[in-house]
Scaffold this active site. Structure first.
Site, PDB file in Angstrom:
ATOM      1  N   ASP A   1       2.103  -1.083  11.847  1.00  0.00           N
ATOM      2  CA  ASP A   1       1.098  -1.764  11.327  1.00  0.00           C
ATOM      3  C   ASP A   1       0.431  -3.089  11.686  1.00  0.00           C
ATOM      4  O   ASP A   1      -0.356  -3.700  11.204  1.00  0.00           O
ATOM      5  CB  ASP A   1       0.813  -1.541   9.798  1.00  0.00           C
TER       6      ASP A   1
ATOM      7  N   ARG B   1       2.910   5.773  -2.933  1.00  0.00           N
ATOM      8  CA  ARG B   1       4.005   6.922  -3.619  1.00  0.00           C
ATOM      9  C   ARG B   1       4.376   6.642  -5.061  1.00  0.00           C
ATOM     10  O   ARG B   1       4.704   7.670  -5.779  1.00  0.00           O
ATOM     11  CB  ARG B   1       5.387   6.326  -2.637  1.00  0.00           C
TER      12      ARG B   1
ATOM     13  N   LYS C   1       0.789  -1.213  -0.023  1.00  0.00           N
ATOM     14  CA  LYS C   1       0.049  -0.076   0.000  1.00  0.00           C
ATOM     15  C   LYS C   1       0.905   1.241   0.050  1.00  0.00           C
ATOM     16  O   LYS C   1       0.753   2.192  -0.901  1.00  0.00           O
ATOM     17  CB  LYS C   1      -0.871  -0.260   1.346  1.00  0.00           C
TER      18      LYS C   1
HETATM   19  C1  S3P Z   1       2.572   4.750   6.475  1.00  0.00           C
HETATM   20  C2  S3P Z   1       3.100   5.166   7.573  1.00  0.00           C
HETATM   21  C3  S3P Z   1       2.574   4.803   8.785  1.00  0.00           C
HETATM   22  C4  S3P Z   1       1.695   3.612   8.693  1.00  0.00           C
HETATM   23  C5  S3P Z   1       0.758   3.663   7.432  1.00  0.00           C
HETATM   24  C6  S3P Z   1       1.400   3.854   6.363  1.00  0.00           C
HETATM   25  C7  S3P Z   1       3.183   5.137   5.051  1.00  0.00           C
HETATM   26  O1  S3P Z   1       2.100   5.799   9.308  1.00  0.00           O
HETATM   27  O2  S3P Z   1       1.072   3.286   9.827  1.00  0.00           O
HETATM   28  O3  S3P Z   1      -0.153   2.713   7.674  1.00  0.00           O
HETATM   29  O4  S3P Z   1       2.887   4.936   3.947  1.00  0.00           O
HETATM   30  O5  S3P Z   1       4.032   6.188   5.287  1.00  0.00           O
HETATM   31  P1  S3P Z   1       2.969   6.692  10.239  1.00  0.00           P
HETATM   32  O6  S3P Z   1       4.069   7.242   9.487  1.00  0.00           O
HETATM   33  O7  S3P Z   1       2.187   7.933  10.736  1.00  0.00           O
HETATM   34  O8  S3P Z   1       3.553   5.826  11.592  1.00  0.00           O
END
Ligand code: S3P
Length: 439
Positions: free
Chosen positions: A321, A31, A26
């Site tokens: 996660d 990105r 994901k």
């Molecule tokens: C993500 C970063 C994480 C993660 C999210 C996806 C990302 O959040 O929990 O599911 O794609 O950068 P945080 O960076 O706020 O911890």
């Protein structure tokens, strides 16, 4: 199936086996869309995650004037418009359930010549956005939130300046938003993290030809750089594979193989934790990662006798996660497991500490909810029961896996959001051996 009433009913017990490929990552899919959009020339994405979260990003980029084709569900072709080529959207951009989309778009849209409004669903509208708006304002951005939460109104300001920003919490989303804004800011933007968080943005910027300098806990980028379209292969999502790693520990008598999983070391804290619990998990890496791309491996897991552990705090951002899945493993592990320093879990798609504690209590697992973590005494298995997922995809999937070690059926309520990150979860879980009815 769909809507708020959708639920799963998991029959107790069973075995998992075989070879599985979970959908694309994901974080990397979001990105690749965003960087492909602001690159020059074409970007081809294979292994794209066709889940609702990434489709929100895709739809928003379309509304910003980017031509995107999807010859197949998991294949995307983007005609990049260049760093200055996005066009304003006359309507609000809907991020759905996707925190990553909203926060990264804030960094991407703050330096534009047009204004934007970002909205989301009920869960996203409860999540904090000042953590991104704050540093962007220091760069000169003009952003309004509603008491810190969405909707987010961005008054485009092309004259941003680079900053030296120390993140108060390890957050890849905040880091990425600041770096994306830094691409268009005058001078150098530097972000320093208190602990490593996922580095997909840095790796992918390099793959698009941007010079990104890493120096210990800091990442720097000079403004004014251009991106060159490229080919991106998205690995299978470690965070989706996590549910099957735990399922394997619980019930893969003959072994379970998860193919082509992204094993970027900033994501694989769960592997370290499960191994410390005594799990039989082996990695079979493919090729040598070049530092710009993403490392990939097949992951083989066998049913294991787990014992409880105290999780070192530095592993928390590396498995942020995966805690819903990990807490299921901890409930089956002999003895006590303690997680502290994980208060970030309270501001995910749901309050994941509270949601997991509530569900475990329903399933008669002894646990104590802490301000910043959870204590569990494991080893007794799960009773059956009715679980509220609080509309959180990962809570729903974690309790589905718990069915493998339950004494009675587990019903999980409000599971429609599983499709945000893991389209086809139900079918894949059934293929692996779980017995699930959906309604
Ligand atoms: C993500 C970063 C994480 C993660 C999210 C996806 C990302 O959040 O929990 O599911 O794609 O950068 P945080 O960076 O706020 O911890």
């Amino acid at each position: 199936m769909g809507g708020k009433g959708a639920h799963y009913r998991v029959a107790p017990g069973g075995e998992v086996a075989g070879e599985l490929t979970v959908p694309g990552d994901k974080s990397i899919s979001h990105r690749s869309l965003m960087l492909g959009a602001i690159a020059e020339g074409q970007t081809e994405i294979t292994g794209f995650l066709a889940g609702a979260d990434c489709l929100s990003t895709l739809g928003a980029l379309g509304a910003l004037g980017v031509r995107i084709e999807r010859p197949q569900a998991e294949r995307v072709r983007i005609e990049g418009v260049g760093v200055e080529g996005l066009r304003g959207s006359s309507s609000a951009l809907d991020m759905g359930n996707a925190g990553t989309a909203m926060r990264l778009f804030m960094g991407l849209l703050a330096p534009q010549r047009f204004d934007s409004v970002l909205v989301g669903d009920e869960s996203l509208t409860r999540r904090p956005m000042e953590r991104v708006a704050g540093p962007l304002r220091q760069m000169g951005a003009r952003i309004e939130t509603r008491e810190g939460r969405p909707p987010v109104v961005i008054h485009g300001t092309p004259e941003l300046r680079g900053i030296d920003y120390r993140l108060p919490v390890a957050s890849a989303q905040v880091k990425s938003a600041v770096l994306l804004a830094g691409l268009r800011a005058a001078g150098r933007t530097r972000v320093t993290e208190p602990a490593p968080s996922r580095d997909h943005t840095e790796r992918m910027l390099s793959a698009f030809g941007v010079s990104v300098v890493r120096d210990g806990p800091s990442v720097s980028i000079d403004g004014g750089q251009r991106l060159k379209g490229t080919a991106i292969t998205v690995p299978a999502d470690f965070s989706s594979a996590a549910f099957f790693m735990v399922a394997g520990c619980l019930a893969a008598e003959r072994g379970l193989l998860l193919r082509n999983v992204g094993v970027n070391p900033t994501r694989t804290g769960l592997l370290t934790m499960l191994k410390r619990m005594g799990a039989d998990i082996r990695l079979h890496p493919h090729g040598a990662p070049d530092g710009r791309g993403e490392p990939i491996a097949d992951i083989e897991v066998h049913k294991s006798r787990l014992r409880g552990i105290e999780v070192p705090e530095e592993l928390v951002p590396l498995s942020i996660d995966e805690f819903p899945a990990f807490f299921i493993a901890a409930s089956l592990a002999e003895g006590e497991t303690l997680v502290r320093g994980a208060q970030e879990l309270r501001v995910k798609e749901s309050d994941r500490l509270a949601a997991m504690a509530e569900g475990l209590t329903t399933l008669e697992v002894e646990n104590r909810l802490l301000e910043d973590g959870l204590w569990i005494r494991g080893g007794t298995g799960f009773s059956g029961g009715i679980i509220e997922s609080h509309g959180d995809h990962r809570i729903a999937m974690a309790f589905t896996i718990a069915g493998l070690a339950a004494r009675g059926p587990i019903e999980i309520r409000d599971v429609a959001n599983v499709a945000t990150s893991f389209p086809g979860f139900l079918e894949l879980a059934r293929t692996a051996g779980l017995s699930i009815e959906a309604a």
